[in-house]
Design a protein around this motif. Structure first.
Motif, short mmCIF file in Angstrom:
data_model
loop_
_atom_site.label_atom_id
_atom_site.label_comp_id
_atom_site.label_asym_id
_atom_site.label_seq_id
_atom_site.Cartn_x
_atom_site.Cartn_y
_atom_site.Cartn_z
N LEU A 180 0.96 -1.01 0.00
CA LEU A 180 -0.08 0.17 -0.06
C LEU A 180 0.88 1.30 0.00
N GLY A 181 1.97 1.14 0.69
CA GLY A 181 2.89 2.43 0.73
C GLY A 181 4.12 2.07 1.62
N PHE A 182 4.98 2.88 1.82
CA PHE A 182 6.14 2.53 2.88
C PHE A 182 6.50 3.88 3.30
N ARG A 183 7.20 3.93 4.52
CA ARG A 183 7.73 5.06 5.03
C ARG A 183 9.27 4.82 5.34
N GLN A 184 10.27 5.82 5.05
CA GLN A 184 11.58 5.71 5.17
C GLN A 184 11.69 6.60 6.24
N LEU A 185 12.75 6.31 7.42
CA LEU A 185 13.21 6.87 8.85
C LEU A 185 14.65 6.90 8.94
N HIS A 186 15.16 7.75 9.57
CA HIS A 186 16.70 7.71 9.33
C HIS A 186 17.04 7.76 10.92
N THR A 187 16.35 7.51 11.89
CA THR A 187 16.96 7.25 13.37
C THR A 187 16.31 6.32 14.08
N ALA A 188 16.38 4.99 13.43
CA ALA A 188 16.10 3.88 14.12
C ALA A 188 17.52 3.39 14.91
N ARG A 189 17.26 1.95 15.34
CA ARG A 189 18.29 1.48 15.98
C ARG A 189 19.71 1.53 15.69
N PHE A 190 20.61 2.00 16.45
CA PHE A 190 21.99 2.11 16.38
C PHE A 190 22.47 3.29 15.11
N GLY A 191 21.38 4.15 15.23
CA GLY A 191 21.54 5.26 14.26
C GLY A 191 21.21 5.00 12.90
N LYS A 192 20.85 3.71 12.53
CA LYS A 192 20.69 3.39 11.01
C LYS A 192 19.21 3.67 10.48
N SER A 193 19.13 3.34 9.36
CA SER A 193 17.73 3.79 8.72
C SER A 193 16.86 2.58 8.73
N ASP A 194 15.44 3.04 8.52
CA ASP A 194 14.63 1.81 8.25
C ASP A 194 13.55 1.98 7.37
N MET A 195 13.16 1.04 6.49
CA MET A 195 11.97 1.20 5.80
C MET A 195 11.05 0.20 5.98
N TYR A 196 9.70 0.83 6.36
CA TYR A 196 8.56 0.06 6.84
C TYR A 196 7.61 -0.02 5.72
N PHE A 197 7.23 -1.29 5.32
CA PHE A 197 6.23 -1.48 4.15
C PHE A 197 5.04 -1.95 4.82
N ILE A 198 3.92 -1.44 4.26
CA ILE A 198 2.62 -1.97 4.79
C ILE A 198 1.83 -2.59 3.29
N CYS A 199 1.59 -4.04 3.69
CA CYS A 199 1.05 -4.54 2.76
C CYS A 199 -0.70 -5.13 2.95
N TYR A 200 -1.16 -5.04 1.80
CA TYR A 200 -2.50 -5.50 1.96
C TYR A 200 -2.73 -7.06 1.59
N LEU A 201 -3.22 -7.56 2.66
CA LEU A 201 -3.40 -9.18 2.57
C LEU A 201 -4.71 -9.74 2.64
N LYS A 202 -4.90 -10.72 1.99
CA LYS A 202 -6.25 -11.24 1.99
C LYS A 202 -6.41 -12.38 2.92
N PRO A 203 -7.11 -12.66 3.87
CA PRO A 203 -7.16 -13.78 4.89
C PRO A 203 -7.89 -14.87 4.19
N LYS A 204 -7.19 -16.08 4.23
CA LYS A 204 -7.85 -17.30 4.03
C LYS A 204 -9.04 -17.70 4.84
N HIS A 205 -8.76 -17.52 6.18
CA HIS A 205 -9.65 -17.71 7.07
C HIS A 205 -9.57 -16.76 8.26
N CYS A 206 -10.65 -16.83 9.19
CA CYS A 206 -10.58 -15.60 10.21
C CYS A 206 -10.49 -16.18 11.68
#
Lengths: 279, 279
Positions: A180-206
């Motif tokens: 769906l989208g993602f964000r890039q951040l530059h102050t994650a653990r150990f001063g490194k960068s982090d990319m977080y992706f959010i995905c649309y998933l279809k459940p097979k059961h609930c």
């Protein structure tokens, strides 16, 4: 220029021993030297002598970056000697520490190590317009409802991470539809960068089955109720709204396609918008 | 579950000294210990004694992951001692090596270090439907035409990397429009993963000024001629075609928006498809 570079065979295959140094070293594509770890003595004093002699030769040969991989725990004694001769730590893994030394007077152009963590979350919506949410058992944030997800395993594609994490944490098997989208951040653990992706998933059961070790609670929550939780604002509100828009047919996602690498065997996943047919 | 986690204040701020060990260590949010580097003795023998005593205490206190950051070059002597007491290298940077030790009998859940290189290329098209291409001076591939680009600097957003690399390599100042697509690959340098983003950039002028140190040649090439070069197939053909489709108004890109982080000051960049208005 990175395009293509990372798809080529490992550079080691192209190297040749083309130096008169005492240590076994291979000339790389940038006129640097990759010291063969297998040729390293384990004795610290002996290592100090051959390293110093080799560095003299490499300076005369006008070599640039020197790569020295010290295997652990077998060769740990050599580390202080390498540091004493001006090597700096480049990166480390459980089995080794990699040191480098730049020989010329010019600025050091040795490329850096990996810069980014990659995390993936799953936006899982059922037929009742309820979203799958969890609360964590450990870590800094245990009191808020979030979408399931986690860190990419080594060698794992974004889509695979999303499906695996949702299954592990909640017991819900899913099918990947899109990012769906993602964000890039530059102050994650150990001063490194982090990319977080959010995905649309279809459940097979609930039928939720919670991962006891990491998850305190999991449930299906009305989507609008979730989006109205007061702690979702800014970056995270936006990422969640992308899922709502997608579910409502108001926005396209970023689809995944596996394609040949060409320069070596195998496929890579390419992600892109797929609204071509609708324009 | 990573959502939110990386946006929180560094965990160190929340830690308290709540242990009876000899070494100064702070309890983290996962019942692990972060040893304070500032409290480390430089003497190897002394370090061995206090480390062993502290580990005994932490075992009794049922602590989990122990984090030991050894500053370089000042404390290099301590490395062999740490390895001797069962610590493994977690990662390293030029100024330190980070070691960890997992105390319980349960599986080690200490999170891994950064997993991905991030590279960015610029798809720059002028008014004559010519694309900006370069040939590299060094490295494994010097004979083919590619789009300019390179590796993200620490703390740099994807869009910034694209604009900076194109300017550095070719002297062409550009404006970022969108990400066209990206590919994820898992066999890059040192066995790590690599994400390559291709960005659509609008040139502010067309006067090329080559970066002498890295670039052998640069020019504007007819777009169709470039796309028909026989070495572009599979993954890279697709990434380039995304640019052609976008230029022709046949496909949307992935746009960038800077939004507040909420859980701490500052903004992060969120990337998503922006075709909402057209559906």
């Amino acid at each position: 220029c990175l395009l293509l570079m990372s798809s080529l065979p490992p550079p080691q295959h192209k190297f040749s021993k083309d130096t008169n140094a005492d240590l076994l070293g291979f000339v790389d594509d940038f006129n640097g030297i990759i010291i063969d770890s297998k040729s390293l003595p384990t004795d610290k004093e002996m290592f100090g002598i051959v390293l110093q002699a080799s560095l003299e030769v490499w300076k005369q040969e006008k070599r640039k970056g020197i790569w020295l991989k010290i295997p652990l725990p077998t060769h740990a004694e050599l580390i202080t000697e390498a540091i004493g001769q001006g090597f700096e730590c480049h990166h480390g893994e459980s089995g080794y520490v990699m040191f480098t030394k730049w020989l010329p007077e010019t600025p050091n152009t040795i490329p850096a190590y990996t810069s980014h963590f990659v995390g993936v979350g799953g936006f899982v919506l059922n037929d009742k317009r309820e979203i799958l949410v969890i609360k964590e058992k450990n870590g800094p944030v245990t009191s808020i409802w979030k979408v399931p997800g986690g860190t990419a395993d080594p060698g794992e594609d974004i889509a695979e991470t999303a499906v695996r994490e949702v299954l592990e944490e909640t017991g819900i098997p899913c099918e990947f539809e899109c990012i769906l989208g993602f964000r890039q951040l530059h102050t994650a653990r150990f001063g490194k960068s982090d990319m977080y992706f959010i995905c649309y998933l279809k459940p097979k059961h609930c039928d939720i089955k919670i991962q006891e070790s990491e998850i305190a609670d999991a449930k299906w929550m009305d989507l609008d109720e979730f989006l109205n939780l007061k702690y979702y604002q800014g970056v995270y509100k936006k990422l969640l709204e992308l899922g709502k828009d997608y579910a409502d047919g108001k926005r396209d996602g970023i689809v995944a396609e596996s394609l040949p690498v060409v320069f070596k065997p195998g496929n890579n996943t390419v992600y892109y918008t797929d609204n071509q047919s609708r324009l």
